[in-house]
Design an enzyme around this catalytic site. Structure first.
Site, PDB file in Angstrom:
ATOM      1  N   LYS A 195       3.808   4.795   2.033  1.00  0.00           N
ATOM      2  CA  LYS A 195       3.159   5.683   1.187  1.00  0.00           C
ATOM      3  C   LYS A 195       4.209   5.562  -0.176  1.00  0.00           C
ATOM      4  O   LYS A 195       5.121   5.518  -0.022  1.00  0.00           O
ATOM      5  CB  LYS A 195       3.392   7.147   1.335  1.00  0.00           C
ATOM      6  CG  LYS A 195       3.067   8.149   0.369  1.00  0.00           C
ATOM      7  CD  LYS A 195       3.416   9.553   0.747  1.00  0.00           C
ATOM      8  CE  LYS A 195       2.586  10.429  -0.582  1.00  0.00           C
ATOM      9  NZ  LYS A 195       3.469  10.781  -1.752  1.00  0.00           N
ATOM     10  N   TYR A 239       8.418   5.920   3.218  1.00  0.00           N
ATOM     11  CA  TYR A 239       7.878   6.735   2.069  1.00  0.00           C
ATOM     12  C   TYR A 239       8.584   6.005   0.929  1.00  0.00           C
ATOM     13  O   TYR A 239      10.006   6.299   0.948  1.00  0.00           O
ATOM     14  CB  TYR A 239       8.117   8.245   2.288  1.00  0.00           C
ATOM     15  CG  TYR A 239       7.638   9.253   1.378  1.00  0.00           C
ATOM     16  CD1 TYR A 239       7.115   8.910   0.382  1.00  0.00           C
ATOM     17  CD2 TYR A 239       7.942  10.584   1.660  1.00  0.00           C
ATOM     18  CE1 TYR A 239       6.564  10.150  -0.780  1.00  0.00           C
ATOM     19  CE2 TYR A 239       7.467  11.631   0.807  1.00  0.00           C
ATOM     20  CZ  TYR A 239       6.669  11.467  -0.183  1.00  0.00           C
ATOM     21  OH  TYR A 239       6.237  12.329  -1.082  1.00  0.00           O
TER      22      TYR A 239
END
Lengths: 307, 307, 307, 307
Positions: free
Chosen positions: A164, A136
């Site tokens: 992400k 992330y």
């Protein structure tokens, strides 16, 4: 096949009661709305899910409940957000036990670390689990940026399976997509930015994780299908419409960060009747003034989401 | 019609002799290369033109020479980059006298200013000239970001006619395009980011100002034409190819900022025989090591720009 | 002996008329006030002197006038602030011709440079002049920090003779003083922070360059003499008093940077009758509201500077 | 009397075994060393205690053990560091149960918050406990700065009782001390910066929380006593000596943040025989190369801490 789906994987909001407890009935409504819209996965306990505000007991309950609510209709990925390696590994162990299909982990934060430590961190997470790991990249929260070269190298070695990207750095994002493709696409690359998804698809993204997807999951699903069909005119039309809707995050008066962003998503969903309140976790106050609420209502109505 | 063209407006490099003086013969070669490729305008004395390194006498000579070299075949826009309002106005007066078609100005820098001062700055520039003004949003150099709302408001009032966005903030960029469109498109919105131009076009950009366009102007012209023709598959193919070429900026060992970016552009053009040296202005050293130079040569060759 | 004096060297403000022109009568008043208070030197065209806002012609006039006004009663040091090496060298040449005793130069700014370029920059300045050079460490304006090791190394080689530290990094400042002392004190180390001068003296500073010294030069002279006399109780008392006076910079409503800081100094001096207006260079507006002005007046009065 | 002691309150390191488990024997040695040197309090689970790297179980064990080891000889304050309010409150509840005398809490981090949320955060902590609360101002970790006005206002209302300032902003620190004094000194103001303690005392600090105090607690105790005795020459001598010792943190090759800082403290203590290893929590690697270790040994020896 790296085990991470492509397509639309909204970061699930965590609806709350007035007293700050999780409102599981509203959570159920929201899950049904997303699954019904045809999302490809659900990401629970992300930044939009207020993960940083929830204690471990609540985090576990939310995962458990969402896994049960989704009931296998799509994969559930869980954020295992915490300051440093050992604390993240504890979250991973619990997420594993609760039956998620992948975990989403940031770089270490609070204490400063460099590239070597970030790499050691993800390797330690890999050593601790067999679940797919989504890195992330969210510098606005963790204050370090994940380098594309590092991400692709770790993916090639099987340490990471997805990214992400909420880095706000589209130049780096295109590079990530390019390097990943050259390496045989070991990563599923997902963008977290709601209003530049069309450009991200052109750049090579495999999907997106839009907080706004809680408010309009169908819009994101249609944009993804248009992209897959090569109907780029349609893709752009959908994105422009969603960019208009995203204006809700700029309306709250005197609010910053998630109090504005997640706060406006919750307010929209409350107005739409999907969740009961727009309460945010302490110390954040909900959007309560009429000017802000009316502005959100107007935008949501113009987007065709209110009758 | 705001007086600023759409399309491809490369920020012209400033080729130098070994002693640091401007190499006007190489400059002529470069201008011919760009004009011959069909660019829509030329932006002289931008960051890529090493404007911050050139004294006023040299700045004037460069403008004068480029205006003469271009000779009306396309508009010439000049950077009037300096710390604060009065100094910028001096550059504007000289640029006017030298016959450019528009000026490009940043927010104030060095001394800290807030939104009110930035607005007053652009209003003062407008009061000082009748030339179109392009606001240059480049926080990495000036350390403040131009808000989309401010830009569109100033454009609506006739203060600004264009924006060159090198902000690295694609979310804000889409918002700028959206707000501009709603206001009747008073601004020509140009992106300065070489590898996300396709996404910028989807977002609503009217063109781009690519430093890499010095190395491959035809590629950017083809991408722009593909976009205008609605051939988005072609547009993406061109962008992917240019993104590969842009990798030259990541090859220089131990260099940052323009020493890496502009330095690699100059090195590529030197290898291609367009300019004579890859010398940079003091205190920047040119890319001299063989590893970096060979890496650049390989990439440029793979892009089909070297025989 | 490195040619740079120790003690109090205020960065001279540049008083302006209502139309923005320099008010040389007020400038004369201010110079007399400082020299009369016994300052050890005067630093003209620093950040407090609004150097970034003045064009070259005005800069030259200010230097020329101040050199004449001071008339050898103390050394005059001139800021040669500009973006990159060649532009700074031009300012140095003019300052030399105008008869200053040293120049004050920052790291390069606007275009990004790394440590190697910063070092090359200062070496190029040294090659261009025989005047003593004071490195001006002001990251809030130039966005890079000068490393203590680099400064001391360049001083040992004769490239630099002084440092004005406005870095806001007291830990680094103590290190600079320590490394300088170990190297035989080739640098005169001056702090630019008005309210931590006593601690800087303990750390090893040779003096200070206080913007607030325009408002109360005698206070800074007394604090310096107390330090030199080893009367540290007195030193602290003077510093505490000046810290109270410095509160004027926090009173202006809705202003940031020099509009608040220099703006409040000018307002205080206007109230005291030393200069005629508190006008700031465009695009900065002066402090005009009564609330801010009254707050400044109250503080200045409590400091015993108004009858 | 606000319940927080003045003087020297070192942030206790957490010694580890090779396998990463806490080495409680070494912890005992370290506690005895500090208490024996006459420190005024011990701060457990601060940044120097690697709090961000320890899971909740280990955090509790460390508090419990230190409370038992100290056995009332001085107060024990515990860091309750976590991302947001509810998580911090959980740590507070456990710290209360384990018998500490105060808790130390930062502003919220990871998710962005503004001034209103920071204030609400501290108010919520106050509502949750009767223990004194020390606000921990450490922007390098939490990426927001606590404003002096806010701190003093909350202290006046009884929300906060102390501040540990690791903000690196000495100008703001003096202001904090000044505003606190004007308000009747409701706050115990402590600096966390090891090498500018003398200046902080002049500014008005009530003590310090020096990580380096693990290595040389007696030095910091002597400096504090010199300050209290008004022997400022002696105070400066002690500080200069400790600043020399602090150079150990700049010796580790290729390390940043706590891997360099805490890592060098641990290495020094290992070399001195106080703790068994210099192991750091994952993902940080210990200082293992001979060049770095020898450099640390040399500095520690010159400080008279090794025979």
């Amino acid at each position: 096949m790296n085990g991470i789906v492509s397509g639309i994987i909204p970061p699930l909001l965590t609806p709350l009661h007035e007293n700050g407890d999780v409102d599981y009935e509203s959570l159920g409504n929201l899950v049904e709305r997303l699954v019904g819209a045809g999302v490809d996965g659900i990401f629970v306990l992300g930044s939009s899910g207020e993960v940083a505000f929830l204690n471990d007991t609540v985090r576990d309950q939310v995962i458990e409940k969402v896994v049960a609510l989704v009931d296998g209709r799509c994969p559930v990925y869980a954020g295992v957000i915490d300051t440093q390696t050992n604390r993240v590994i504890e979250h991973i162990r619990r997420a594993e036990a609760l039956g998620v299909q992948a975990v989403v982990a940031t770089a270490p934060f609070y204490a400063i670390t460099g590239p070597a430590e970030i790499e050691a961190h993800f390797r330690a997470l890999r050593a601790a689990t067999t679940l797919p790991i989504i890195a992330y990249d969210i510098p606005v929260c963790v204050h370090s940026k994940l380098a594309p070269e590092l991400l692709v190298r770790l993916a090639t070695e099987g340490v990471l399976q997805g990214v992400k990207d909420s880095s706000g750095d589209d130049v780096s994002f295109r590079r990530l997509c390019m390097l990943n493709k050259k390496a045989g696409s070991p990563l599923t690359v997902l963008t977290g930015h709601e209003v530049v998804v069309d450009g991200s698809y052109l750049a090579g993204a495999d999907g997106c994780v839009p907080g706004l997807g809680n408010v309009d999951p169908s819009g994101y699903v249609r944009m993804w299908k248009a992209f897959q069909a090569g109907d780029w005119d349609r893709m752009k039309v959908e994105q422009d419409r969603l960019a208009e809707l995203f204006e809700i995050v700029f309306t709250p008066i005197g609010k910053v960060g998630p109090a504005a962003g997640v706060g406006s998503f919750k307010t929209a969903l409350e107005l739409m009747g999907v969740i009961k309140t727009n309460i945010m976790s302490a110390p954040l106050a909900p959007i309560a003034d009429d000017v802000s609420r009316n502005a959100i209502e107007k935008i949501v109505r113009e987007a065709g989401l209110l009758n």
